[in-house]
Design an enzyme around this catalytic site. Structure first.
Site, PDB file in Angstrom:
ATOM      1  N   ASP A  34       0.847  -1.194   0.000  1.00  0.00           N
ATOM      2  CA  ASP A  34       0.000   0.000   0.000  1.00  0.00           C
ATOM      3  C   ASP A  34       0.884   1.246   0.000  1.00  0.00           C
ATOM      4  O   ASP A  34       1.904   1.299   0.693  1.00  0.00           O
ATOM      5  CB  ASP A  34      -0.907  -0.008   1.242  1.00  0.00           C
ATOM      6  CG  ASP A  34      -2.061   0.970   1.110  1.00  0.00           C
ATOM      7  OD1 ASP A  34      -3.215   0.528   1.017  1.00  0.00           O
ATOM      8  OD2 ASP A  34      -1.805   2.203   1.105  1.00  0.00           O
ATOM      9  N   ILE A  35       0.487   2.245  -0.771  1.00  0.00           N
ATOM     10  CA  ILE A  35       1.287   3.470  -0.898  1.00  0.00           C
ATOM     11  C   ILE A  35       1.288   4.278   0.405  1.00  0.00           C
ATOM     12  O   ILE A  35       2.198   5.071   0.651  1.00  0.00           O
ATOM     13  CB  ILE A  35       0.754   4.323  -2.074  1.00  0.00           C
ATOM     14  CG1 ILE A  35       1.829   5.237  -2.624  1.00  0.00           C
ATOM     15  CG2 ILE A  35      -0.497   5.098  -1.697  1.00  0.00           C
ATOM     16  CD1 ILE A  35       1.481   5.843  -3.980  1.00  0.00           C
ATOM     17  N   ASN A  92     -12.827  -3.309   2.314  1.00  0.00           N
ATOM     18  CA  ASN A  92     -13.826  -2.244   2.366  1.00  0.00           C
ATOM     19  C   ASN A  92     -14.726  -2.360   1.140  1.00  0.00           C
ATOM     20  O   ASN A  92     -14.263  -2.681   0.050  1.00  0.00           O
ATOM     21  CB  ASN A  92     -13.136  -0.883   2.376  1.00  0.00           C
ATOM     22  CG  ASN A  92     -12.313  -0.664   3.629  1.00  0.00           C
ATOM     23  OD1 ASN A  92     -12.727  -1.043   4.723  1.00  0.00           O
ATOM     24  ND2 ASN A  92     -11.133  -0.076   3.486  1.00  0.00           N
ATOM     25  N   GLU A 100     -12.258   3.267  -1.410  1.00  0.00           N
ATOM     26  CA  GLU A 100     -11.827   4.388  -2.252  1.00  0.00           C
ATOM     27  C   GLU A 100     -11.557   3.954  -3.683  1.00  0.00           C
ATOM     28  O   GLU A 100     -11.778   4.718  -4.613  1.00  0.00           O
ATOM     29  CB  GLU A 100     -10.543   5.010  -1.679  1.00  0.00           C
ATOM     30  CG  GLU A 100     -10.780   5.779  -0.392  1.00  0.00           C
ATOM     31  CD  GLU A 100      -9.481   6.155   0.301  1.00  0.00           C
ATOM     32  OE1 GLU A 100      -8.399   5.954  -0.283  1.00  0.00           O
ATOM     33  OE2 GLU A 100      -9.564   6.632   1.444  1.00  0.00           O
ATOM     34  N   VAL A 101     -11.040   2.763  -3.841  1.00  0.00           N
ATOM     35  CA  VAL A 101     -10.669   2.299  -5.188  1.00  0.00           C
ATOM     36  C   VAL A 101     -11.658   1.200  -5.610  1.00  0.00           C
ATOM     37  O   VAL A 101     -11.750   0.159  -4.942  1.00  0.00           O
ATOM     38  CB  VAL A 101      -9.219   1.761  -5.207  1.00  0.00           C
ATOM     39  CG1 VAL A 101      -8.853   1.300  -6.617  1.00  0.00           C
ATOM     40  CG2 VAL A 101      -8.244   2.820  -4.714  1.00  0.00           C
ATOM     41  N   HIS A 105     -10.218  -5.349  -3.492  1.00  0.00           N
ATOM     42  CA  HIS A 105      -8.892  -5.580  -2.921  1.00  0.00           C
ATOM     43  C   HIS A 105      -9.019  -5.965  -1.467  1.00  0.00           C
ATOM     44  O   HIS A 105      -9.932  -5.521  -0.766  1.00  0.00           O
ATOM     45  CB  HIS A 105      -7.998  -4.343  -3.054  1.00  0.00           C
ATOM     46  CG  HIS A 105      -8.631  -3.062  -2.590  1.00  0.00           C
ATOM     47  ND1 HIS A 105      -9.539  -2.369  -3.345  1.00  0.00           N
ATOM     48  CD2 HIS A 105      -8.491  -2.368  -1.440  1.00  0.00           C
ATOM     49  CE1 HIS A 105      -9.930  -1.291  -2.682  1.00  0.00           C
ATOM     50  NE2 HIS A 105      -9.316  -1.266  -1.519  1.00  0.00           N
ATOM     51  N   HIS A 107      -6.939  -5.837   2.035  1.00  0.00           N
ATOM     52  CA  HIS A 107      -5.782  -5.295   2.758  1.00  0.00           C
ATOM     53  C   HIS A 107      -5.271  -6.397   3.696  1.00  0.00           C
ATOM     54  O   HIS A 107      -6.072  -7.001   4.421  1.00  0.00           O
ATOM     55  CB  HIS A 107      -6.197  -4.118   3.649  1.00  0.00           C
ATOM     56  CG  HIS A 107      -6.751  -2.926   2.933  1.00  0.00           C
ATOM     57  ND1 HIS A 107      -6.034  -1.758   2.778  1.00  0.00           N
ATOM     58  CD2 HIS A 107      -7.953  -2.700   2.348  1.00  0.00           C
ATOM     59  CE1 HIS A 107      -6.782  -0.863   2.139  1.00  0.00           C
ATOM     60  NE2 HIS A 107      -7.952  -1.408   1.871  1.00  0.00           N
TER      61      HIS A 107
HETATM   62  P1  5GP Z   1      -9.775   1.332   0.120  1.00  0.00           P
HETATM   63  O1  5GP Z   1     -10.062   2.561   0.929  1.00  0.00           O
HETATM   64  O2  5GP Z   1     -10.363   1.431  -1.270  1.00  0.00           O
HETATM   65  O3  5GP Z   1     -10.151   0.057   0.828  1.00  0.00           O
HETATM   66  O4  5GP Z   1      -8.215   1.251  -0.006  1.00  0.00           O
HETATM   67  C1  5GP Z   1      -7.489   1.784  -1.062  1.00  0.00           C
HETATM   68  C2  5GP Z   1      -6.034   1.702  -0.683  1.00  0.00           C
HETATM   69  O5  5GP Z   1      -5.271   1.917  -1.853  1.00  0.00           O
HETATM   70  C3  5GP Z   1      -5.604   2.770   0.331  1.00  0.00           C
HETATM   71  O6  5GP Z   1      -5.073   2.123   1.483  1.00  0.00           O
HETATM   72  C4  5GP Z   1      -4.546   3.601  -0.413  1.00  0.00           C
HETATM   73  O7  5GP Z   1      -3.469   3.987   0.401  1.00  0.00           O
HETATM   74  C5  5GP Z   1      -4.114   2.642  -1.525  1.00  0.00           C
HETATM   75  N1  5GP Z   1      -3.687   3.299  -2.742  1.00  0.00           N
HETATM   76  C6  5GP Z   1      -4.316   4.319  -3.399  1.00  0.00           C
HETATM   77  N2  5GP Z   1      -3.641   4.649  -4.509  1.00  0.00           N
HETATM   78  C7  5GP Z   1      -2.570   3.829  -4.560  1.00  0.00           C
HETATM   79  C8  5GP Z   1      -1.491   3.699  -5.491  1.00  0.00           C
HETATM   80  O8  5GP Z   1      -1.380   4.399  -6.502  1.00  0.00           O
HETATM   81  N3  5GP Z   1      -0.561   2.749  -5.230  1.00  0.00           N
HETATM   82  C9  5GP Z   1      -0.649   1.939  -4.133  1.00  0.00           C
HETATM   83  N4  5GP Z   1       0.313   1.033  -3.964  1.00  0.00           N
HETATM   84  N5  5GP Z   1      -1.657   2.030  -3.235  1.00  0.00           N
HETATM   85  C10 5GP Z   1      -2.598   2.967  -3.456  1.00  0.00           C
END
Ligand code: 5GP
Length: 120
Positions: A34-35, A92, A100-101, A105, A107
């Site tokens: 994760d970034i 999530n 968010e994405v 996925h 985690h």
């Molecule tokens: P969500 O909130 O959708 O469950 O988690 C999305 C995750 O993707 C977040 O923890 C965020 O830090 C990670 N993320 C967003 N953009 C990028 C990216 O460009 N590269 C990587 N490696 N992680 C990302």
């Protein structure tokens, strides 16, 4: 259900248009750091197929894709050495889940005690 967005950031990572710190890849999944890590180990495991959420994945992925996904999660946990001491896995989903994405996925958070399951 909404349509899969081919421009989401994980679709771009899968196509190699955006770099990632890859930790594992096979026919079914890509896993990368994760970034914005929330623990010493914070890995995102994504299926290679176009699934928006865990609901979409559970409903529409094939048995092979679903098995492949979870076999890969186990392999990654073992390779990273977090299987014995444990880790938190979070998927999530949607607005209330804070997703968010819009590419499914999981985690994987480990390397320390992760603490309370959710904060109020
Ligand atoms: P969500 O909130 O959708 O469950 O988690 C999305 C995750 O993707 C977040 O923890 C965020 O830090 C990670 N993320 C967003 N953009 C990028 C990216 O460009 N590269 C990587 N490696 N992680 C990302």
């Amino acid at each position: 259900m909404a349509e899969y967005d081919d421009d989401n950031i994980f679709a771009k990572i899968l196509r190699g248009e955006i770099p990632c710190e890859k930790v594992y890849e096979d026919d079914y999944v890509l896993a990368f750091n994760d970034i914005d890590p929330k623990a010493p180990i914070h890995i995102l495991v994504i299926p290679k197929g176009k699934y928006i959420s865990i609901v979409d994945f559970g409903e529409n992925a094939s048995a092979l894709e679903i098995k492949g996904f979870f076999v890969a999660v186990s392999k990654i946990a073992k390779e990273k050495g977090i299987d014995e001491q444990g880790f938190r896995s979070i998927a999530n989903a949607g607005i209330n889940g804070g997703q968010e994405v819009p590419h499914f996925h999981l985690h994987l958070l480990g390397g320390k005690r992760i603490g309370a399951m959710v904060s109020n």
